[in-house]
Motif scaffolding. Structure first.
Motif, PDB file in Angstrom:
ATOM      1  N   VAL A  62       0.651  -1.087   0.023  1.00 36.22           N
ATOM      2  CA  VAL A  62       0.082  -0.052   0.015  1.00 36.22           C
ATOM      3  C   VAL A  62       1.040   1.439   0.148  1.00 36.22           C
ATOM      4  N   ASP A  63       0.196   2.295  -0.092  1.00 33.71           N
ATOM      5  CA  ASP A  63       0.737   3.595  -0.108  1.00 33.71           C
ATOM      6  C   ASP A  63       1.215   3.993   1.425  1.00 33.71           C
ATOM      7  N   MET A  64       2.273   4.764   1.613  1.00 31.62           N
ATOM      8  CA  MET A  64       2.532   5.254   2.841  1.00 31.62           C
ATOM      9  C   MET A  64       1.477   5.859   3.549  1.00 31.62           C
ATOM     10  N   SER A  65       0.715   6.791   2.691  1.00 27.42           N
ATOM     11  CA  SER A  65      -0.465   7.506   3.274  1.00 27.42           C
ATOM     12  C   SER A  65      -1.614   6.384   4.030  1.00 27.42           C
ATOM     13  N   VAL A  66      -1.835   5.185   3.401  1.00 25.72           N
ATOM     14  CA  VAL A  66      -2.687   4.362   4.063  1.00 25.72           C
ATOM     15  C   VAL A  66      -2.046   3.781   5.357  1.00 25.72           C
ATOM     16  N   MET A  67      -0.715   3.362   5.162  1.00 23.25           N
ATOM     17  CA  MET A  67      -0.447   2.899   6.408  1.00 23.25           C
ATOM     18  C   MET A  67      -0.101   4.051   7.653  1.00 23.25           C
ATOM     19  N   LYS A  68      -0.007   5.115   7.444  1.00 25.99           N
ATOM     20  CA  LYS A  68       0.289   6.069   8.442  1.00 25.99           C
ATOM     21  C   LYS A  68      -1.173   6.378   8.976  1.00 25.99           C
ATOM     22  N   ASP A  69      -2.126   6.749   7.920  1.00 27.54           N
ATOM     23  CA  ASP A  69      -3.696   6.789   8.454  1.00 27.54           C
ATOM     24  C   ASP A  69      -4.085   5.665   9.266  1.00 27.54           C
ATOM     25  N   LEU A  70      -3.925   4.550   9.220  1.00 28.64           N
ATOM     26  CA  LEU A  70      -4.282   3.498   9.706  1.00 28.64           C
ATOM     27  C   LEU A  70      -3.634   3.479  11.064  1.00 28.64           C
ATOM     28  N   ALA A  71      -2.354   3.592  11.139  1.00 32.83           N
ATOM     29  CA  ALA A  71      -1.563   3.506  12.523  1.00 32.83           C
ATOM     30  C   ALA A  71      -2.156   4.647  13.403  1.00 32.83           C
ATOM     31  N   GLU A  86       8.406  12.683   8.520  1.00 34.09           N
ATOM     32  CA  GLU A  86       9.199  12.402   7.319  1.00 34.09           C
ATOM     33  C   GLU A  86       9.906  11.000   7.530  1.00 34.09           C
ATOM     34  N   TRP A  87      10.452  10.935   8.662  1.00 36.69           N
ATOM     35  CA  TRP A  87      11.436   9.451   8.996  1.00 36.69           C
ATOM     36  C   TRP A  87      10.339   8.369   8.762  1.00 36.69           C
ATOM     37  N   PHE A  88       9.211   8.321   9.231  1.00 37.02           N
ATOM     38  CA  PHE A  88       8.112   7.272   8.897  1.00 37.02           C
ATOM     39  C   PHE A  88       8.004   7.140   7.383  1.00 37.02           C
ATOM     40  N   ASP A  89       7.850   8.329   6.640  1.00 40.71           N
ATOM     41  CA  ASP A  89       7.657   7.983   5.211  1.00 40.71           C
ATOM     42  C   ASP A  89       8.823   7.313   4.548  1.00 40.71           C
ATOM     43  N   GLU A  90      10.016   7.642   5.171  1.00 37.20           N
ATOM     44  CA  GLU A  90      11.178   7.107   4.329  1.00 37.20           C
ATOM     45  C   GLU A  90      11.827   5.746   4.887  1.00 37.20           C
ATOM     46  N   TYR A  91      11.491   5.640   6.174  1.00 34.48           N
ATOM     47  CA  TYR A  91      12.207   4.297   6.629  1.00 34.48           C
ATOM     48  C   TYR A  91      11.449   3.135   7.503  1.00 34.48           C
ATOM     49  N   VAL A  92       9.991   3.466   7.353  1.00 32.05           N
ATOM     50  CA  VAL A  92       9.033   2.476   7.823  1.00 32.05           C
ATOM     51  C   VAL A  92       8.526   1.680   6.789  1.00 32.05           C
ATOM     52  N   TYR A  93       8.574   0.440   6.852  1.00 32.72           N
ATOM     53  CA  TYR A  93       8.261  -0.546   5.739  1.00 32.72           C
ATOM     54  C   TYR A  93       7.081  -1.125   5.950  1.00 32.72           C
ATOM     55  N   GLU A  94       6.628  -1.546   7.325  1.00 35.66           N
ATOM     56  CA  GLU A  94       5.382  -2.498   7.569  1.00 35.66           C
ATOM     57  C   GLU A  94       4.643  -1.968   8.883  1.00 35.66           C
ATOM     58  N   VAL A  95       3.357  -2.217   8.895  1.00 28.99           N
ATOM     59  CA  VAL A  95       2.661  -2.200  10.071  1.00 28.99           C
ATOM     60  C   VAL A  95       1.634  -3.227  10.101  1.00 28.99           C
ATOM     61  N   ALA A  96       1.245  -3.751  11.168  1.00 29.23           N
ATOM     62  CA  ALA A  96       0.305  -4.651  11.423  1.00 29.23           C
ATOM     63  C   ALA A  96      -1.097  -3.802  11.716  1.00 29.23           C
TER      64      ALA A  96
END
Length: 450
Positions: free
Chosen positions: A300-309, A409-419
């Motif tokens: 998924v796009d980072m925006s999806v991961m970030k929004d759900l987190a 911004e670090w989340f965008d660049e270096y986070v790869y996975e969320v559950a």
């Protein structure tokens, strides 16, 4: 030998002369040899403005400590589980941990069986000992790393126990020799399997023998896990509870089951354009429990991961498991992650220009550590995230008593996975879960383990 252009003495002299004539480079050298380059490149403003205040912050208590082991994926998943268990028991203001040693014991036992059966399948397919796949599997077997789905496979089958019933041991806190002994034993079993590749019965015997030997190594080093235990506790209101004798699975189902962590799905951000968003990817030969859930991710796009987190923390009030490249632009002692934390360009004369897709494609970055988001700072619009509070498993002597701060911004660049809970996905993303996964090679960067 290839006819490569040599590095001539004249070329080296030109490079040296250019460096010596640059006063800024020489100043950086003089400062770095005494203090280390990160102290010289440290961006004071980026650090001091990365505040430790969050609009949402969960009450977890003391951080855990994985010591000299690579069990972060187990620690972080059990940190999510312990938050749920403390809430269910009404002991949110008390200290409680699950036994990470117990989880590792059964992960490694199951992984021995999974590996040997996987190798038997490769042998049956005609793979040779010097094939790239066999060599990769042999080299990487029995490391400490893992994934969320692999952790859930262990908990669903074996449950979990409070730490008091299966505490840490010397080998669990420093896994080097345990892993080496398991690896040597498995290498020997595979060698014998290749030598008897035409004898299916002997191959099966060697697999079973290998599992028995793994059990012996694990039990000697880690102890014998409890089959059941008596559980009593006093809640925050002073009420005493006696559950009586419980199995680890019963304990997990009663106190963690209400959160349905086993139904979570793993979202990843694989930035390579040839891997479509909204579709599953999987890594060949990656797993731990035979018959368990496959290790698959929804890209998924980072925006999806970030929004759900953000939504899980704010709306559900539960920590969020995630995997990242923890070494990039990191201050371990102060507990900060920020893309502006170090000004390497001023020190070296050049910066780091690869984007996220290029870093993955050229193995410059991959997931190597798992933790849990414990808080988030959200702007007044209710959706824009500013920074994240991270529950690490490196003990209380670093960061804010073990809690780290990550800028957005670090989340965008270096986070790869969320559950995340499957129920929180859009209908379109849930549809993607029903499609076959794109299988990537065993050595693909997205197969890197936390």
């Amino acid at each position: 030998m290839q006819d490569y252009q040599p590095l001539t003495s004249q070329r080296l002299n030109d490079i040296r002369t250019s460096f010596d004539s640059n006063a800024q480079r020489r100043l950086a050298m003089n400062a770095s040899v005494e203090n280390g380059v990160n102290k010289v490149a440290y961006n004071y403003d980026a650090a001091r403005f990365l505040q430790r205040r969050f609009s949402t912050q969960l009450n977890q208590g003391k951080v855990t400590n994985q010591r000299r082991s690579g069990r972060c994926w187990l620690f972080s998943s059990l940190n999510v589980a312990r938050f749920v268990a403390k809430r269910e028991m009404g002991i949110a203001n008390q200290e409680f941990e699950f036994s990470q040693n117990y989880a590792m014991y059964f992960d490694k036992l199951e992984r021995a069986n999974y590996f040997l059966r996987d190798m038997a399948e490769l042998i049956a397919q005609g793979k040779t000992p010097d094939s790239r796949l066999v060599q990769f599997q042999m080299e990487s077997v029995m490391g400490d790393g893992g994934q969320w789905t692999m952790a859930m496979n262990v908990y669903k089958k074996y449950g979990a126990v409070p730490k008091d019933f299966f505490p840490e041991t010397e080998a669990s806190m420093n896994t080097r020799f345990l892993d080496e002994h398991l690896r040597h034993m498995l290498h020997e079993q595979v060698a014998r399997m290749f030598q008897n590749k035409d004898n299916a019965a002997e191959v099966e015997r060697l697999i079973n023998e290998g599992v028995e030997r793994a059990h012996s190594i694990l039990t000697v080093n880690l102890g014998e896990p409890p089959v059941s235990f008596e559980w009593e506790y006093t809640d925050d209101e002073g009420n005493f509870h006696r559950d009586g004798e419980m199995t680890p699975v019963e304990f997990w189902n009663k106190y963690v089951g209400p959160a349905h962590l086993e139904d979570y799905v793993c979202l990843v951000n694989d930035p390579r354009q040839e891997h479509p968003r909204g579709e599953k990817i999987a890594i060949q030969h990656l797993g731990n429990v035979a018959g368990g859930d496959p290790t698959e991710y929804l890209n998924v796009d980072m925006s999806v991961m970030k929004d759900l987190a953000r939504r899980i923390l704010v709306e559900e009030g539960i920590p969020v498991w995630f995997g990242c490249d923890c070494g990039a632009f990191a201050d371990r002692q102060k507990g900060n992650w920020s893309v502006n934390l170090f000004d390497y360009e001023s020190v070296y004369g050049f910066g780091q220009s690869l984007n996220k897709e290029e870093r993955v494609r050229y193995w410059d970055s991959a997931m190597n550590h798992a933790m849990a988001f414990n808080g988030v700072d959200v702007a007044d619009d209710g959706t824009t995230t500013k920074r994240w509070r991270v529950e690490n498993s490196w003990g209380e002597d670093v960061a804010d008593k073990g809690y780290f701060t990550m800028d957005d911004e670090w989340f965008d660049e270096y986070v790869y996975e969320v559950a995340v809970p499957k129920s929180m996905l859009s209908a379109e993303l849930q549809e993607g879960l029903n499609k076959p996964a794109l299988e990537l090679d065993a050595w693909d960067p997205m197969g890197a383990l936390a």
